[in-house]
Design a protein around this motif. Sequence first.
Motif, PDB file in Angstrom:
ATOM      1  N   UNK A  64       0.816  -1.214   0.000  1.00  0.00           N
ATOM      2  CA  UNK A  64       0.000   0.000   0.000  1.00  0.00           C
ATOM      3  C   UNK A  64       0.848   1.261   0.000  1.00  0.00           C
ATOM      4  N   UNK A  65       1.913   1.292   0.793  1.00  0.00           N
ATOM      5  CA  UNK A  65       2.796   2.458   0.816  1.00  0.00           C
ATOM      6  C   UNK A  65       3.505   2.623  -0.516  1.00  0.00           C
ATOM      7  N   UNK A  66       3.868   1.517  -1.158  1.00  0.00           N
ATOM      8  CA  UNK A  66       4.506   1.603  -2.471  1.00  0.00           C
ATOM      9  C   UNK A  66       3.579   2.294  -3.471  1.00  0.00           C
ATOM     10  N   UNK A  67       2.301   1.908  -3.447  1.00  0.00           N
ATOM     11  CA  UNK A  67       1.331   2.543  -4.345  1.00  0.00           C
ATOM     12  C   UNK A  67       1.165   4.026  -4.019  1.00  0.00           C
ATOM     13  N   UNK A  68       1.144   4.356  -2.725  1.00  0.00           N
ATOM     14  CA  UNK A  68       0.982   5.752  -2.315  1.00  0.00           C
ATOM     15  C   UNK A  68       2.184   6.594  -2.739  1.00  0.00           C
ATOM     16  N   UNK A  69       3.379   6.070  -2.558  1.00  0.00           N
ATOM     17  CA  UNK A  69       4.576   6.828  -2.940  1.00  0.00           C
ATOM     18  C   UNK A  69       4.622   7.036  -4.452  1.00  0.00           C
ATOM     19  N   UNK A  70       4.191   6.041  -5.215  1.00  0.00           N
ATOM     20  CA  UNK A  70       4.105   6.217  -6.668  1.00  0.00           C
ATOM     21  C   UNK A  70       3.165   7.367  -7.026  1.00  0.00           C
ATOM     22  N   UNK A  71       2.021   7.430  -6.346  1.00  0.00           N
ATOM     23  CA  UNK A  71       1.060   8.503  -6.598  1.00  0.00           C
ATOM     24  C   UNK A  71       1.647   9.865  -6.231  1.00  0.00           C
ATOM     25  N   UNK A  72       2.267   9.970  -5.062  1.00  0.00           N
ATOM     26  CA  UNK A  72       2.844  11.229  -4.608  1.00  0.00           C
ATOM     27  C   UNK A  72       3.961  11.688  -5.539  1.00  0.00           C
ATOM     28  N   UNK A  73       4.772  10.755  -5.980  1.00  0.00           N
ATOM     29  CA  UNK A  73       5.854  11.097  -6.900  1.00  0.00           C
ATOM     30  C   UNK A  73       5.297  11.559  -8.238  1.00  0.00           C
ATOM     31  N   UNK A  74       4.195  10.934  -8.660  1.00  0.00           N
ATOM     32  CA  UNK A  74       3.558  11.362  -9.904  1.00  0.00           C
ATOM     33  C   UNK A  74       3.064  12.795  -9.823  1.00  0.00           C
ATOM     34  N   UNK A  75       2.520  13.208  -8.684  1.00  0.00           N
ATOM     35  CA  UNK A  75       2.068  14.582  -8.520  1.00  0.00           C
ATOM     36  C   UNK A  75       3.236  15.564  -8.606  1.00  0.00           C
ATOM     37  N   UNK A  76       4.372  15.201  -8.033  1.00  0.00           N
ATOM     38  CA  UNK A  76       5.557  16.050  -8.132  1.00  0.00           C
ATOM     39  C   UNK A  76       6.077  16.099  -9.558  1.00  0.00           C
ATOM     40  N   UNK A 111       9.648   3.561  -8.678  1.00  0.00           N
ATOM     41  CA  UNK A 111       9.400   2.435  -9.579  1.00  0.00           C
ATOM     42  C   UNK A 111      10.099   1.167  -9.096  1.00  0.00           C
ATOM     43  N   UNK A 112      11.402   1.278  -8.836  1.00  0.00           N
ATOM     44  CA  UNK A 112      12.155   0.105  -8.389  1.00  0.00           C
ATOM     45  C   UNK A 112      11.652  -0.365  -7.025  1.00  0.00           C
ATOM     46  N   UNK A 113      11.416   0.597  -6.125  1.00  0.00           N
ATOM     47  CA  UNK A 113      10.942   0.236  -4.794  1.00  0.00           C
ATOM     48  C   UNK A 113       9.603  -0.477  -4.826  1.00  0.00           C
ATOM     49  N   UNK A 114       8.703  -0.048  -5.699  1.00  0.00           N
ATOM     50  CA  UNK A 114       7.391  -0.685  -5.788  1.00  0.00           C
ATOM     51  C   UNK A 114       7.500  -2.125  -6.275  1.00  0.00           C
ATOM     52  N   UNK A 115       8.316  -2.339  -7.314  1.00  0.00           N
ATOM     53  CA  UNK A 115       8.456  -3.697  -7.854  1.00  0.00           C
ATOM     54  C   UNK A 115       9.112  -4.620  -6.837  1.00  0.00           C
ATOM     55  N   UNK A 116      10.174  -4.158  -6.180  1.00  0.00           N
ATOM     56  CA  UNK A 116      10.854  -4.990  -5.183  1.00  0.00           C
ATOM     57  C   UNK A 116       9.940  -5.255  -3.988  1.00  0.00           C
ATOM     58  N   UNK A 117       9.110  -4.286  -3.632  1.00  0.00           N
ATOM     59  CA  UNK A 117       8.160  -4.487  -2.539  1.00  0.00           C
ATOM     60  C   UNK A 117       7.169  -5.595  -2.871  1.00  0.00           C
ATOM     61  N   UNK A 118       6.652  -5.608  -4.094  1.00  0.00           N
ATOM     62  CA  UNK A 118       5.747  -6.678  -4.510  1.00  0.00           C
ATOM     63  C   UNK A 118       6.469  -8.023  -4.492  1.00  0.00           C
ATOM     64  N   UNK A 119       7.716  -8.046  -4.954  1.00  0.00           N
ATOM     65  CA  UNK A 119       8.507  -9.276  -4.927  1.00  0.00           C
ATOM     66  C   UNK A 119       8.654  -9.781  -3.496  1.00  0.00           C
ATOM     67  N   UNK A 120       8.993  -8.872  -2.572  1.00  0.00           N
ATOM     68  CA  UNK A 120       9.179  -9.277  -1.179  1.00  0.00           C
ATOM     69  C   UNK A 120       7.871  -9.761  -0.568  1.00  0.00           C
ATOM     70  N   UNK A 121       6.759  -9.121  -0.936  1.00  0.00           N
ATOM     71  CA  UNK A 121       5.463  -9.538  -0.405  1.00  0.00           C
ATOM     72  C   UNK A 121       5.068 -10.922  -0.902  1.00  0.00           C
TER      73      UNK A 121
END
Length: 489
Positions: free
Chosen positions: A36-48, A88-98
């Motif tokens: 969930x945090x990975x998805x949120x950070x992707x959204x926040x980064x997109x706004x920036x 991007x990298x953090x989100x993919x690795x987070x899904x892998x770890x999950x």
Amino acid sequence: MTAAELSLGAVVLAPLLAAALAAALPHTARRALGVGIAALVLLLTGLLAVQTVAGEVTELALGGYPAPLGIHLRADGLSVLFLGMTALVGAVVTVFAAASRHTHQAFWTLWLGCWAGLNAVFVSGDLFNTYVGLELVGLTAVALVALGGRGSWAPALRYLFIAVLGSLLLLVGVGLIVSVTGTLDVVQAAEVLAGRPDAAPAALLALTLITVGLCMKLALLPMHAWLVPAHASAPSAVSPLLSGLVIKAALFVLLRCWLWLTDSSGALSALAPLAWGLGAFGAAAVLIGSVMALRQSALKPLAAYSTVAQVGYWFVAFPLLLEEDAAEGAFIGIVALALGHGIAKAGLFLGAGYLKEAYGTDEIEQLRGAGRQHPYAVMGMSLGLVGLIGLPISLGFTGKWNIATAAVAAEHWWILVLLAAGTLLSAGYAVRALAPLLLQESPTPGEARISRNYRSVPGLCVIGLGALTLVTGFGGVLIAEALEVGAPW
């Protein structure tokens, strides 16, 4: 407060608060929180990123106190590019770890804390909070390495010593900067230094100390001995983060200090001896790191030595930063190479870790024919190696092209020879890693231990990073345009 300004603070606070919360949650809930945090950070980064595309620098003074009294956050083009790659990298690795059953429970608190530190480095407008962010990144990264078990404790301890020593040099340099400028804010300090020629010796000493400290964290040869055992012994979900993201924080700070703390009219010329020294070490790193990668018999050490070589490319371009006609092209080239390396190397390490979990080993000869049973993982690794070699349709090619063009403009022909030699050597260790995996051999006995569900999700994560290696290769022009937003020239 605009959405972009809100995102500027939230991109740091969200993963930091999640790290604290994860420590109190059961393991299954930690996995869900991480995704969930990975998805949120992707959204926040997109706004920036939207704000940056519009040509605007996003700034926020926390508590309403502007610099130099308050904490000043700032996201320019350079910040957003590194934030985006990390997201991007953090989100993919987070899904892998999950999806992996081998992920340690402590991974989630440490990784989310590390993510908060990385984002803090990228958006900090002052040197002290940059230092604090780097410390958070370094300490959590050491702990993440130690999750690899007893065999990883010695490499983690060596990494800790190097990280602490590098931070000490950085802190002394920051102290010198504030002593002569009276401010920690990067932009304000640059303005003071530009108007005070008498402060040049102290500023030069400070930048030298900062550079040496950050080069230790970056593992620039000959300060690279800690990197290979640390990255190779770390857990499968950790090695991609270390090589793909963690060392980029030190590079970001180095670029910020060299280009933003100096006057564009020529103050960089005082750093000429240091720049040429870095260029020489970078050239040695490209050649020696690539040769050592060729000599490895296991995938993770091969990928780790490849990181040593790739770091060398960034520093080969540092002498070009002194040349007025070549500085901008060299800057774009360094950033493109770093972004491309972050995605491609994360994919390579993720694939190597995936195969090690599947077969119980990452010895190349014992993984013969692995591509037959794990096509997604091996294909993702192949695409990552395309980026590391620097073939067209990758940011590796974009970065090398910009550096080569800058070298021609500055008539530094030796850089062209080095780029060609490094590319050939990287192709050699790519073949060394991939050829046995693509052979049609019978499956390894360890294959039976892996369930169908495990095989699909982590394998798709690896090929996802491989696909990103190619997709981002079309963004060379966008990167150049983004770096103009808040540029020091």
